[in-house]
Design a protein around this motif. Sequence first.
Motif, PDB file in Angstrom:
ATOM      1  N   GLN A   1       0.846  -1.182   0.000  1.00  0.00           N
ATOM      2  CA  GLN A   1       0.000   0.000   0.000  1.00  0.00           C
ATOM      3  C   GLN A   1       0.888   1.241   0.000  1.00  0.00           C
ATOM      4  OE1 GLN A   1      -3.357  -0.250  -0.235  1.00  0.00           O
ATOM      5  NE2 GLN A   1      -3.095  -2.472  -0.264  1.00  0.00           N
ATOM      6  N   GLY A   2       0.509   2.245  -0.788  1.00  0.00           N
ATOM      7  CA  GLY A   2       1.281   3.472  -0.832  1.00  0.00           C
ATOM      8  C   GLY A   2       2.611   3.272  -1.523  1.00  0.00           C
ATOM      9  N   PRO A   3       3.476   4.283  -1.491  1.00  0.00           N
ATOM     10  CA  PRO A   3       4.806   4.170  -2.103  1.00  0.00           C
ATOM     11  C   PRO A   3       5.601   3.033  -1.483  1.00  0.00           C
ATOM     12  CG  PRO A   3       4.277   6.452  -1.651  1.00  0.00           C
ATOM     13  CD  PRO A   3       3.206   5.639  -0.988  1.00  0.00           C
ATOM     14  N   CYS A   4       6.424   2.377  -2.288  1.00  0.00           N
ATOM     15  CA  CYS A   4       7.199   1.233  -1.811  1.00  0.00           C
ATOM     16  C   CYS A   4       8.395   1.673  -0.976  1.00  0.00           C
ATOM     17  CB  CYS A   4       7.712   0.420  -2.997  1.00  0.00           C
ATOM     18  SG  CYS A   4       6.464  -0.653  -3.721  1.00  0.00           S
ATOM     19  N   PRO A   5       8.865   0.793  -0.088  1.00  0.00           N
ATOM     20  CA  PRO A   5      10.121   1.057   0.609  1.00  0.00           C
ATOM     21  C   PRO A   5      11.259   1.172  -0.400  1.00  0.00           C
ATOM     22  CG  PRO A   5       8.938  -0.784   1.611  1.00  0.00           C
ATOM     23  CD  PRO A   5       8.251  -0.484   0.315  1.00  0.00           C
ATOM     24  N   LYS A   6      12.325   1.849  -0.013  1.00  0.00           N
ATOM     25  CA  LYS A   6      13.488   1.961  -0.883  1.00  0.00           C
ATOM     26  C   LYS A   6      14.037   0.571  -1.196  1.00  0.00           C
ATOM     27  CE  LYS A   6      13.688   6.509  -0.911  1.00  0.00           C
ATOM     28  NZ  LYS A   6      13.506   7.308  -2.156  1.00  0.00           N
ATOM     29  N   LEU A   7      14.634   0.435  -2.363  1.00  0.00           N
ATOM     30  CA  LEU A   7      15.200  -0.853  -2.762  1.00  0.00           C
ATOM     31  C   LEU A   7      16.366  -1.227  -1.859  1.00  0.00           C
ATOM     32  CD1 LEU A   7      15.039  -0.402  -6.618  1.00  0.00           C
ATOM     33  CD2 LEU A   7      13.872  -2.178  -5.315  1.00  0.00           C
ATOM     34  N   SER A   8      16.415  -2.499  -1.502  1.00  0.00           N
ATOM     35  CA  SER A   8      17.472  -3.022  -0.630  1.00  0.00           C
ATOM     36  C   SER A   8      17.625  -4.512  -0.913  1.00  0.00           C
ATOM     37  CB  SER A   8      17.106  -2.795   0.842  1.00  0.00           C
ATOM     38  OG  SER A   8      15.955  -3.558   1.188  1.00  0.00           O
ATOM     39  N   ASP A   9      18.422  -5.196  -0.114  1.00  0.00           N
ATOM     40  CA  ASP A   9      18.592  -6.635  -0.297  1.00  0.00           C
ATOM     41  C   ASP A   9      17.274  -7.384  -0.120  1.00  0.00           C
ATOM     42  OD1 ASP A   9      21.263  -6.264  -0.726  1.00  0.00           O
ATOM     43  OD2 ASP A   9      21.885  -6.767   1.319  1.00  0.00           O
ATOM     44  N   GLY A  10      16.363  -6.800   0.648  1.00  0.00           N
ATOM     45  CA  GLY A  10      15.101  -7.480   0.908  1.00  0.00           C
ATOM     46  C   GLY A  10      14.105  -7.411  -0.224  1.00  0.00           C
ATOM     47  N   ASN A  11      14.227  -6.414  -1.090  1.00  0.00           N
ATOM     48  CA  ASN A  11      13.274  -6.293  -2.205  1.00  0.00           C
ATOM     49  C   ASN A  11      13.981  -5.970  -3.518  1.00  0.00           C
ATOM     50  OD1 ASN A  11      14.018  -3.670  -1.626  1.00  0.00           O
ATOM     51  ND2 ASN A  11      11.941  -2.837  -1.647  1.00  0.00           N
ATOM     52  N   ARG A  12      15.189  -6.500  -3.667  1.00  0.00           N
ATOM     53  CA  ARG A  12      16.018  -6.251  -4.850  1.00  0.00           C
ATOM     54  C   ARG A  12      15.262  -6.517  -6.143  1.00  0.00           C
ATOM     55  NH1 ARG A  12      17.532  -6.051  -9.155  1.00  0.00           N
ATOM     56  NH2 ARG A  12      19.526  -6.545 -10.142  1.00  0.00           N
TER      57      ARG A  12
END
Length: 350
Positions: free
Chosen positions: A213-224
């Motif tokens: 929901q809403g804007p996504c978290p910043k890209l990181s190892d968890g959502n590469r």
Amino acid sequence: MKHGILLINLGTPDAPTTGAVRTYLRQFLNDPRVVDIHPLGRWLLLNLIILPFRPAKSAAAYQQIWSKEHGSPLLHYGQVLRDKVQKRLKPEVSVALGMRYGNPSIASALQHLQSQGCDSLQVIPLFPQYSSAATGSAIAETMRLIQESWDISDVFFHSDFHAHLAFIDAVVKTSTPHIEDFKPDHLLFSYHGVPERHVKKSDDPKKIECSLQGPCPKLSDGNRFCYRAQCYASTEAIAKGLNLESNEYSVSFQSRLGRTPWIKPYTDLVLPELKAKGFKKLALISPSFVADCLETLEEIGIRTKEQWLELGGEDLRLIPCLNAEDTWADALVTILQEKTSVPLTVETEK
């Protein structure tokens, strides 16, 4: 040493007819990365629900965008782009275009590169943001075909280029003249959607929390490899290049299919919200596509525009994709060069 470059896009029917579209959809929707359900369920869905009815409707849509001179826009722009990239490279670099579904196939493109004597290969699916249904499928099919060879040479794959400066700069440069000419009240970034379960499969819940929901978290190892997060990252970079304030643009997702939840917000449901805010002239850009196709020209350029006008909007302008613009050909060469130590252009040797 001969270096091969394989450009891959999704694909297109051979003709805007019910039969040709049925053949295309059968191959496309039978892909387990696209419709990732039990094989029996996929067979029943495809053969009992989709193929008996959808091909005629889709063929009518294709007829609205089919060019008498060039045929499929997606294929035409792909061929022109291939030729432009080829002209920018050294003679010992050979470029081929393959479609994941339909013609020219990935297999035929690989055969062409092999006939040119290529002993190293660079593969770039032309999907800026990674998704298993598009990028993953294209790479998997290419690997399946390559592994059939007895001798396998060096192969390099591009999984995405969603925030590459060359790509972002190309989008900004090609979009700016249209925005300045149209002078919209608001800019809507509309990306192709994917089912929510696809995103959940890519995210690592141990490393990142995401509610979709809403804007996504910043890209990181968890959502590469999170497609939705990469779309928001592309939006942020393009908006910055266009000097847009946060209230001057929005993000949405289009082209959902079926009853399963797809990533939100949905483009068709965002339009009434934008109209309620008082916007009249809406510009729409689709940075998940590098070439105009059914989803941009018909879905957005025709149907979404009709919806906006019915809502009382004054006008809607579809900003063209990168297609085969020289700026995009230059950017693609830059992206390709960074993946290999093999000099691709004469200038890199100076």
